[in-house]
Motif scaffolding. Structure first.
Motif, mmCIF file in Angstrom:
data_model
loop_
_atom_site.group_PDB
_atom_site.id
_atom_site.type_symbol
_atom_site.label_atom_id
_atom_site.label_comp_id
_atom_site.label_asym_id
_atom_site.label_seq_id
_atom_site.Cartn_x
_atom_site.Cartn_y
_atom_site.Cartn_z
ATOM 1 N N TYR A 127 0.819 -1.213 0.000
ATOM 2 C CA TYR A 127 0.000 0.000 0.000
ATOM 3 C C TYR A 127 0.852 1.262 0.000
ATOM 4 C CZ TYR A 127 -2.746 -3.881 1.643
ATOM 5 O OH TYR A 127 -3.309 -5.128 1.755
ATOM 6 N N LYS A 169 -0.361 4.577 -1.917
ATOM 7 C CA LYS A 169 -1.389 5.334 -1.188
ATOM 8 C C LYS A 169 -0.798 6.012 0.037
ATOM 9 C CE LYS A 169 -6.076 4.892 0.719
ATOM 10 N NZ LYS A 169 -6.608 5.997 -0.108
ATOM 11 N N GLN A 183 -0.938 10.148 0.704
ATOM 12 C CA GLN A 183 -1.707 10.824 1.750
ATOM 13 C C GLN A 183 -0.963 10.928 3.080
ATOM 14 O OE1 GLN A 183 -5.118 8.021 1.685
ATOM 15 N NE2 GLN A 183 -4.768 7.741 3.884
#
Length: 309
Positions: free
Chosen positions: A111, A114, A118
């Motif tokens: 992940y 992502k 963010q």
């Protein structure tokens, strides 16, 4: 000051500020972050002064203080600010380098894209590093992901842990996770687990030869404004030189930066120790970049030399 004029006339090379005919023995213990550099300094100083014997050992900032108090060492390597109690004990320190503490994950984290887009807010760091129950990647990234997040913390009395916990207004004793000893073990633990999270000193997150982040290690960007987007000022450093520049320019969060100091009980008076510290702050500054730490600027050097007078 004469040391500053000499530096300007000789380029980056700082002059040796030590006296001849020095002899004596002393020990230094403490922070893992400072150990490689202080070992290099002690070896260099002993070559210049064969009648001086210096023993350097690592064991964490807490061990450094313990050894000072028990008189097992005369100097301690310290990687966090002094507490009020330590100040009352008469602990004296002199800044010798700077470093930053970075939250890290494995570059093979599924992940990662992502996560880099963010980042994690200080509140998310607080939750994952202090929770009594296992956290999931879904809870960190606001998705339905169910994979647990293996959390690694420091089990030794670590200045890095104090600085990192202080970033979200906690004490190192509040951190929860699998304890490891030192930065080397922390890096290996994260490299061996793609879903894990931890923290380390800048000097261990980067390869000092290439300046790039070490194999399979990625610094996590911090979402300081809680907008779930990483803007230019929040983008993590992927290069050691840029990371050091960020420490001085205030781009990296100030409370994740720290002075690295050498401490004693009271201002040192032993000639060998005083001359060693002068060496550290002059000729020794040329060794700092080879260990991944951030060298002092001239204002800091002047301040530190003044503390020895």
């Amino acid at each position: 000051p004469i040391w500053q004029r000499n530096r300007q006339s000789n380029g980056d090379k700082l002059p040796i500020q030590t006296s001849a005919n020095i002899s004596g023995n002393f020990s230094i213990s403490g922070a893992y972050a400072l150990y490689p550099l202080v070992k290099k300094w002690s070896d260099g100083f002993m070559k210049l002064h064969p009648d001086v014997k210096i023993v350097v050992s690592e064991g964490g900032t807490g061990q450094g203080f313990d050894d000072l108090r028990s008189k097992n060492s005369q100097l301690a390597m310290i990687s966090r600010p002094l507490t009020d109690t330590e100040l009352e004990e008469g602990i004296w320190t002199v800044p010798v380098a700077k470093d930053g503490v970075a939250p890290i994950v494995n570059k093979k984290n599924p992940y990662l894209k992502k996560l880099l887009a963010q980042g994690l807010s200080p509140d998310k760091f607080l939750k994952v590093f202090t929770s009594e129950k296992p956290f999931t990647w879904g809870e960190l990234l606001d998705t339905t992901l169910k994979e647990k997040v293996p959390v690694f913390i420091r089990k030794d009395e670590s200045g890095a842990a104090d600085i990192f916990a202080g970033f979200f207004n906690k004490e190192s004793s509040d951190l929860r996770g699998t304890g490891v000893t030192g930065d080397v073990e922390m890096i290996k633990s994260i490299q061996n687990n793609p879903l894990s999270i931890g923290f380390c000193n800048f000097s261990y997150a980067f390869d000092v030869t290439t300046g790039d982040q070490v194999k399979d290690i990625q610094i996590i960007p911090t979402d300081l404004d809680y907008d779930k987007k990483i803007d230019r000022k929040e983008t993590p450093f992927n290069n050691l030189e840029k990371a050091h520049r960020g420490l001085w320019l205030g781009i990296y969060p100030k409370n994740l930066c720290r002075e690295l100091t050498i401490a004693s009980i009271g201002k040192p008076t032993d000639q060998a120790i005083v001359e060693f510290l002068k060496y550290v702050l002059t000729e020794g500054q040329n060794d700092i970049k080879t260990t991944g730490l951030c060298e002092l600027n001239e204002v800091y050097i002047g301040y530190s030399l003044d503390k020895l007078k």
